[in-house]
Each structure stands twice: as C-alpha cells, then as structure tokens.
Design a protein around this motif. Structure first.
Motif, short mmCIF file in Angstrom:
data_model
loop_
_atom_site.label_atom_id
_atom_site.label_comp_id
_atom_site.label_asym_id
_atom_site.label_seq_id
_atom_site.Cartn_x
_atom_site.Cartn_y
_atom_site.Cartn_z
N PRO A 88 47.02 37.98 33.36
CA PRO A 88 47.61 37.77 31.99
C PRO A 88 46.79 38.35 30.64
O PRO A 88 45.66 38.17 30.76
CB PRO A 88 48.07 36.36 31.84
CG PRO A 88 48.01 35.77 32.97
CD PRO A 88 46.97 36.46 33.79
N GLU A 89 47.44 39.01 29.88
CA GLU A 89 46.60 39.54 28.63
C GLU A 89 46.37 38.30 27.69
O GLU A 89 47.02 37.62 27.43
CB GLU A 89 47.40 40.35 28.02
CG GLU A 89 47.72 41.96 28.63
CD GLU A 89 46.33 42.60 28.22
OE1 GLU A 89 46.07 42.85 27.29
OE2 GLU A 89 45.77 42.96 29.61
N GLU A 90 45.20 38.55 27.11
CA GLU A 90 45.23 37.65 26.37
C GLU A 90 45.77 37.58 24.97
O GLU A 90 45.68 38.88 24.23
CB GLU A 90 43.22 37.59 26.04
CG GLU A 90 42.87 36.58 24.92
CD GLU A 90 41.79 36.79 24.29
OE1 GLU A 90 41.21 36.18 23.33
OE2 GLU A 90 40.86 37.83 24.81
N LEU A 91 46.46 36.79 24.40
CA LEU A 91 47.23 36.83 23.28
C LEU A 91 46.48 35.97 22.17
O LEU A 91 46.72 34.78 22.34
CB LEU A 91 48.50 36.70 23.52
CG LEU A 91 49.45 37.56 24.26
CD1 LEU A 91 50.89 37.13 24.25
CD2 LEU A 91 49.25 38.80 23.74
N ASP A 92 45.64 36.38 21.27
CA ASP A 92 44.95 35.50 20.24
C ASP A 92 45.90 35.34 19.16
O ASP A 92 46.25 36.25 18.42
CB ASP A 92 43.57 36.21 19.78
CG ASP A 92 42.97 35.47 18.91
OD1 ASP A 92 43.30 34.24 18.28
OD2 ASP A 92 41.89 35.95 18.35
N ARG A 93 46.43 34.27 19.32
CA ARG A 93 47.56 33.98 18.31
C ARG A 93 47.07 33.70 16.77
O ARG A 93 47.80 33.41 15.96
CB ARG A 93 48.64 32.80 18.85
CG ARG A 93 49.21 33.64 20.07
CD ARG A 93 49.90 32.41 20.95
NE ARG A 93 49.20 31.51 21.58
CZ ARG A 93 49.04 30.26 21.27
NH1 ARG A 93 49.63 29.83 20.08
NH2 ARG A 93 48.10 29.45 21.86
N THR A 98 40.05 32.87 14.61
CA THR A 98 38.99 33.74 15.33
C THR A 98 38.01 34.54 14.33
O THR A 98 36.97 34.35 14.81
CB THR A 98 39.60 34.43 16.33
OG1 THR A 98 40.78 33.49 16.87
CG2 THR A 98 38.74 35.02 17.46
N HIS B 287 48.02 45.68 32.10
CA HIS B 287 48.20 45.28 30.72
C HIS B 287 49.21 44.32 30.51
O HIS B 287 49.43 43.97 29.21
CB HIS B 287 48.15 46.42 29.71
CG HIS B 287 47.02 47.20 29.57
ND1 HIS B 287 45.67 47.22 29.45
CD2 HIS B 287 46.94 48.49 30.19
CE1 HIS B 287 44.75 48.10 29.54
NE2 HIS B 287 45.60 48.83 29.86
N PRO B 291 51.15 35.86 29.40
CA PRO B 291 50.62 34.48 29.62
C PRO B 291 51.65 33.61 29.22
O PRO B 291 52.91 33.82 28.90
CB PRO B 291 49.59 34.57 28.64
CG PRO B 291 50.05 35.45 27.41
CD PRO B 291 51.15 36.32 28.03
N SER B 361 49.36 37.94 16.70
CA SER B 361 48.51 38.31 17.78
C SER B 361 47.78 39.30 17.39
O SER B 361 48.02 40.24 16.88
CB SER B 361 49.36 38.29 19.08
OG SER B 361 49.79 37.12 19.55
N ARG B 362 46.29 39.26 17.80
CA ARG B 362 45.62 40.36 17.62
C ARG B 362 46.07 41.68 18.52
O ARG B 362 46.32 41.59 19.63
CB ARG B 362 44.09 39.91 18.10
CG ARG B 362 42.90 40.90 17.86
CD ARG B 362 41.76 40.55 18.35
NE ARG B 362 41.13 39.44 17.74
CZ ARG B 362 40.56 39.17 16.73
NH1 ARG B 362 40.03 40.20 15.92
NH2 ARG B 362 40.10 38.10 16.18
#
Lengths: 118, 700
Positions: A88-93, A98, B287, B291, B361-362
């Motif tokens: 799973p891609e990291e989704l920095d919400r 951050t 990609h 999640p 999201s980034r």
C-alpha cells in the motif's frame, strides 16, 4: 420369490440408478449399460446398495475422477501463480503537520546537533 | 519529462486557469445580485450563510456549464492535437508486439450469472473477429457470497470454456475473502498473475466493449508509454424502464460533450471511473495498492471509491491518466429504478466523503485534489441545496413574523427600507437556468451538426422532445435525489456504515410498498414544508413549489419511472431513442441473442439458480465444483465435527434448514460435500429425496 415391498424397493433403486446415470454426462448406451450392470450385481436391494454398486462400477471404468481437462489432467480454472507483491502506498493525510514536525526536527538538529536526540 | 508531456501540462495549466476565471467571475457577479435581492443586502447572519451556500452552488453548476461549453467547441474542431486516439491513425486492428498481453478482468459480486457470461461471450467473439484474440486473456474474478450464485458461476465458466474451446484463455477465480471489495479483488489478481500481463482492461459485471475498441486501447497504450490509465466513456444501453431510458438518452446526447469538456481541461490528469478502462499493470502494482484508512466508522477502513484514488496515485507516480473521449464501442448499463440508483449512490456517497481524508495527501496533483473535491461536492451539493432552500424558506417565514430593522446602530440619514426586486430575482433564476439547461441545447446543436436529420435519435422533433422530457423528468426527480443524498451525507457523518449490496441489473419495477417504505417521510416533509410556507408567505410558496411538488409526488414518481412498460411506450412513441436502439451495434445484438438461449438440458428437476442443490445432487455439477476447489486440508477435530453435524442436519431437515453461511461452509469442504452427495443419493425416503431434487421419474 420377492415380496411386494421388495419389488417397490427395487423399483426405487432402479429409478435412482437410472436418474444418476441420466444426470452423468455419458454417452446414452454407456450410462444405460452401467445402470443395468449395477442393478444386476445387487439384485433386489435398497437404493443405498444399488448406488454403491453403481459407484464401484464407475470407479472400475475410470469415471469417478472428477472433471479433467483435454489432456486428462486435473481441471484448473486459474493459470499457475506468478506472484508479485503490492505494498500500500503511503498516504500522508496531514502533510502540514508532517512538514511542521520535520521543520522542528531540522531546527533542533541545527541548534543542538544530530546527536542530541539520542 | 518529454516535450509532449511538458506541452500538454502547460496547456492544461492554462486551460484550468481559464476555467477558474470563467467560474469565479460569474459567481462573484451572481453573489452580488443575490445579496442585493435579500432584505438586509446580505447583512444579517442568516443572509451571510445563505450567500455562502449560494456562492458554492453557483460555482458548482458553473463548472458543469463551462465544461460542457469547452466540450462543445472541442467537438466542433476537426482535429484535437491532444486526443489520445491520434496515435491510431493508419493502424489496422492487430497488436504487433506479442509481449503486449492484456488481461480482461470481470470482477463480479452476486451478479446475474447468465448475463455475465453472455457479456463475456459477446466480448470474446468480438475480439476474435479482430484477429487479435491471442493477445488477450479473460479473468472472471468472483467475490460472490451467495452459495447458489457461486455454483452457477462455476457452471457458467465451464460451459463457456467447453463451448468456445477457451480453456487456458478464460479463467475463473473465486476469492474466499472479500477484503477491500472490488479494488481488493483486482489487487488480488495483480498479486497472483499481474506479472504475466502488460495491460489489464477492467470491466464491471454489466460492461460490454467492442473488440475493435479494446484493440485500439492496447494500441494507444503501446504508442504512449507515458499513459498509466486510459478511460473510455461508456454509453448506457439495454435498459427498458422509463428512468433508465431517460438516463441512457441523456448519457448519449449530452455525454460526449461533457466527456470532451472534461478532456479539454483535464488532459493527462483525468479520472478513472473504475471500469471500461485499460491500465498499465506494472506501475499499478507498484504504486496503486490502496491502504486502509485508519480508524473506525464510515470514513475509515477500506476506501470505497477506489477509482478516484487509484488515478491520483497513478498520476503521482508520474503516469498520465487520460480520457479517450472520442473512442466508441464501450457500453454499460444504468440502474433500472430510482431505488436502485439511490442504493448505489449511498455507497458512492460514503466513498466520496472518505476523500475528505485524502484531499490534502502529500504528492497528489492539484487536478486530482480538485477531482476529490468534485466527487465530494457531487453529494455535498445536495446538502447545500437543501440548506439553501431551507434557509430561504426560513428567511421567507421570518420576513412575515419579524419586524424589519429600519435604523441600524450606525447613524444614517434615511431608514433602511426592505426592498424586494423581483426582476433581479428573475434574472438570477434565469441565469441559473441558463447554466443548467443551455448545455442541453448545445448537445442538440451538436447532434444536428453531425446528422441534420437526427435519424439515430428518431428525428429532429423527437430529439428535441426527448431533451424537453428529460429536462422535465430530471427536474421532477432532482428534489427527491437531493433529499436522499442529504440524508446519505448526514448518516455517513453520524457514523452509519454502508454494506456492500448487490446491484440490481434487471428491469423489474419498484413495487408500491417498497416506494412507500423509502419515500414516505419525504412526502410528509414536502407536505409540511409546503403548508408552512403557503400559510405564512404565499408569494414565496410559488418559488419553491417545484421542489414541494416533487417531494409530494415522490412515491408515484419512483414507481412510475421504474416501469419497463412505460419505458417501452416511450420507445414506441420514438422518445428517448438512442443510436444504440436505432441501429444496435453487433455486440449488443449478439448479447441479446445469447441471453435468449435456453438453459442446457438436465434430467434433474432443479433450476439453474439452485446452485447449492445442484452442487450436492447433480453428479456433473458436484464433480466440477469439487474439482475446482483449491487444495483442502482437513482441519482440527472440532471443526471437522462441526461440519459433520452440518451434513447430518442437511440430511435430516433438508437443504432449506441450512443458512447461507452453512451452505458456503459445505461448499468450501470437498470431503463433507462428497459425503452429502453420496448420502443424498442413498436416501430411501421419497419425501426426503424429493427435497434434494430426486423426484422419481415416471418410467413405467
């Protein structure tokens, strides 16, 4: 001499065996031959005995092996596995948080050096 | 970044700036007009809220208007240099590179099996006709939870492969766990077999695509390695209910213009709609795994509207997402009734609201953030419309009971007289109507420019009447949709989760009882709302009367629009006619023909829909099912005992005594299923045997 009750049971057995071979995907003569053979083997008997006899016959003729493919192998509905992974891609919400944390960390490192964290 | 990518991204930037200007400038003017209409010129707290809501809504409908207008002008041009289909000019219908293999994925979930395999046959034959069938494999990916449907699917797959000699080309996979629903289903394919393919074309259970279209899609992807996802605009087909036919018509008449408009300002930042699209597998695997969103509740857990996020992730990875707006031969089926549409919208609403958590999201591109916002507003706008109407009504009622403030705190020379400017209000209403309805006129003009006689739509007059009828019908249904979408949003925010209901894809109508069950409270709300406004401020009542009328009539509207007989009557009269009805493409004709075929012969008196019974009783179906079960290991003694108890229960009390879950347990266990099969055929008691479909044939 068989009683009326035995005759009924035999008829039920006959119908059950016939129905089974009709439901099997066999050439018509082959199915009927098997049914007749199984009934001959058991004589006047219950459906359970006739069906057991039929199953034994099917086994003898190699017709109990499930569904096979054109090469006689076990039928598979999927190709052989060729695995890979999907992470799973990291989704920095909360990128603003951050960024702020990273800014504080950089600022602390600049002021006190990297070692101070330890 | 290649020169072409730089070129289109710069063009896209300029076009989006133009769109933003075109949306914001009229919104600003409209808000000024709106403020001047209000009694306190937008000075009271209620009016400020009203103006804020109005601004968002006006901007929202303006986006649709300008998108349509851009599409109109784009379609007037002979050539569009950014059209993806340009790369296919001069190409035949063959795929040269043998490594360019494509998997066609058909994810299904408790679907009508006959329809699924009829659709597969249609696509399969159509691809075979292009001569490129050997470049494609097909995967029916089942997430089915209904035991009867599961067995039907296996039978359908086996029959199809036997009849078409398609073993080794058409595959069937049943997933035990439904983790992450459709996106998880596709991801499961990618993990197991994705490496074997360069592309995958994702279908819905009701999707149909022409073989030539699929070959073209592969050719485009081959020629444009920068594209990660290529979406086609599917045309709605095959439904007969009045509602569905109106939607098919709208989709066919207005859809191409809107699709072209979306292409105009999105270019390579387009959206993936979840089906009827081709995807480059390798970057998708790397990609686009989704999640789980942390936390419980409706905004946490699995991402429901996965397509939005997958396209944003693909774009974030550096691949373009394009809309092939000019590619035809792509079809889908629309929900047949209003209730089915609302059921689907409930799920989409929750999915789109989840994007609230992803919008910042980034790494996502601004265009995709805008698409997230667009998705949220698709349903959020309903709540805003409702708020706008309720606040307007409250304002109208307050006008009657509250004394106007003539003298403000600040000293003024003259008192503040409340002034009502009906011509300004009418102008505002008119401009809103223009934004909503002018694109439909443009669509009419486009249809006539292409074919002055509008033969495929039943003639110019019928096309015009169809548009007017569609406008009337959508206007009547809009308040009902607004009310339900508002409730969906509120219930989602309040934490009510949505399940995964099966989608209805047939033309059965809505019974009156079901309509009353869903719409009764809307009807009562409409009556109360209308009565309150009429009794206090009758002049305002006429302004909101269309909304009130629609809510009061929601029950008969829901029932009547779900009637296939009414849809067919409109068809006979030549209204809502689409080109696919006037001249059905070969694929749709083949599909209809296949659906007419009778079920294969079986000596057992069991319907094809009685899948579980057939797997237990019918020796061929039983053999097929147990053959297809993957390796099975015997479990712990307690589990084996529990399953043995299930067999005894089934024999003692018959198949109806088993729950769906118990049937699934037995179907997943080849040993106990074989025992059940054997003992059912040995049953002596006629009545018991008849429960399993072993009624005695009349031999004597």
């Amino acid at each position: 001499m068989t009683s009326i009750r035995d005759t009924d049971r035999w008829r039920i057995s006959r119908d059950r065996v016939l129905l089974y071979v009709r439901a099997l995907n066999l050439p018509p003569y082959k199915g009927l031959d098997l049914a007749v053979e199984s009934l001959k083997r058991t004589g006047p008997s219950s459906a359970a005995e006739s069906m057991e006899s039929l199953r034994a016959l099917l086994k003898e003729h190699g017709l109990d092996r499930g569904v096979l493919d054109s090469e006689g192998k076990h039928l598979a509905s999927v190709p052989p596995l060729n695995r890979s992974v999907m992470v799973p891609e990291e989704l920095d919400r909360v990128p603003w948080r951050t960024s702020f944390v990273q800014f504080l960390r950089r600022w602390k490192n600049d002021l006190f050096g990297k070692g101070c964290a330890r | 970044m290649t020169a072409f990518e730089l070129d289109w991204s710069r063009s896209a930037g300029r076009r989006r700036l133009l769109l933003i200007f075109l949306v914001l400038a009229p919104t600003f003017i409209a808000c000024g007009t709106m403020a001047s209409i209000l009694p306190s010129r937008g000075g009271s707290p209620l009016e400020i809220v009203l103006l804020a809501v109005f601004a968002v809504l006006f901007a929202w409908i303006s986006v649709g208007f300008w998108t349509a207008l851009m599409g109109f002008f784009l379609l007037l041009q002979r050539r569009n240099r950014y059209s993806v289909s340009n790369v296919c000019e001069g190409l035949g219908f063959s795929i040269e590179n043998p490594h360019a293999r494509t998997a066609v994925l058909i994810p299904i979930y408790n679907e009508d099996v006959k329809r699924v395999f009829a659709g597969l046959k249609t696509v399969y034959d159509s691809l075979a006709a292009t001569g490129s069938l050997d470049r494609f494999d097909f995967f029916v990916l089942s997430d089915t939870t209904d035991p009867d449907v599961w067995v039907q699917e296996e039978e359908g797959w086996h029959r199809f492969c036997t009849e078409q000699d398609a073993f080794g080309r058409v595959f069937y996979r049943k997933r035990r766990s439904n983790a992450k629903r459709k996106s998880g289903n596709v991801a499961d394919f990618c993990r197991r077999w994705g490496k074997n393919y360069r592309y995958m074309i994702v279908f819905d259970a009701d999707s149909i695509m022409a073989g030539r279209t699929m070959v073209r899609m592969v050719q485009m992807m081959e020629a444009r390695p920068d594209i990660g996802i290529l979406q086609t605009p599917p045309a709605g087909v095959n439904r007969e209910t009045l509602l569905a036919r109106a939607q098919q018509f709208a989709n066919r008449v207005y859809g191409p213009m809107f699709a072209a408009g979306l292409h105009f300002w999105q270019l390579g930042d387009a959206q993936y709609w979840g089906h009827n699209a081709i995807i480059r597998v390798e970057p998708f695997i790397r990609h686009c795994e989704l999640p789980r969103l942390p936390g419980k509740g409706p905004l946490g857990g699995d991402i429901l509207s996965h397509d939005f996020v997958e396209s944003a992730l693909m774009r974030r990875a550096g691949y373009g997402v394009w809309l092939a707006y000019d590619l035809d031969g792509s079809y889908e089926e629309t929900p047949p009734t209003l209730l089915d549409e609302l059921k689907r919208d409930r799920r989409w609403c929750q999915g789109n609201l989840q994007h609230l958590r992803l919008i910042f999201s980034r790494g996502f591109f601004p265009a995709h953030r805008a698409l997230f916002l667009n998705g949220i507003l698709s349903y959020g706008s309903a709540l805003l419309w409702l708020a706008f109407l309720l606040i307007s009504s409250a304002q109208a009622v307050a006008e009657v009971y509250l004394e106007p403030v003539y003298f403000l705190d600040t000293k003024t020379l003259f008192p503040q007289w409340p002034v009502w400017r009906p011509h300004w209000a009418l102008a505002l209403l008119g401009s809103t109507a223009v934004l909503l309805f002018l694109p439909k006129f443009f669509s009419y003009a486009l249809a006539l420019l292409r074919d002055p006689a509008a033969r495929l739509y039943g003639g110019r007059l019928r096309l015009a009447c169809g548009i007017l009828l569609e406008v009337a019908l959508s206007t009547l249904l809009a308040p009902v949709r607004m009310l339900h979408h508002s409730v969906f949003i509120l219930s989602t925010i309040l934490g009510k989760n949505v399940g995964w209901p099966t989608q209805s894809r047939d033309d059965r109508g809505t019974p009156w009882a079901d309509a009353v069950d869903v719409h009764w409270w809307g009807t009562i709300l409409g009556i109360l709302w209308g009565a309150l406004v009429y009794l206090t401020n009758p002049s305002f009542f006429w302004w909101i009367s269309p909304i009130i009328l629609s809510l009061v009539l929601s029950i008969p509207l829901s029932v009547l629009t779900s009637r296939a007989s009414l849809g067919k009557a409109f068809r006979r009269a030549g209204f809502f006619t689409t080109p696919e009805e006037t001249e059905p493409p070969l694929e749709l004709r083949e599909l209809a023909k296949t659906l007419q075929e009778e079920a294969p012969y079986s000596p057992l008196p069991l319907s094809p829909r009685q899948g579980f019974l057939r797997a237990v009783t019918d020796p061929c179906v039983h053999a097929l099912h147990t053959s297809l079960l993957l390796r099975y290991k015997k479990g712990a003694p307690a589990r084996e005992e529990a399953r043995q108890a299930l067999v005894e229960k089934a024999l003692r009390s018959g198949p109806d005594s088993l729950s769906s879950k118990e049937k699934m347990t037995l179907l997943n266990d080849p040993f106990h299923l074989a025992e059940l099969h054997r003992r059912v055929w040995e049953l002596e008691d006629d009545k018991q045997a008849a429960r399993w479909g072993l009624s005695q044939p009349s031999v004597d």
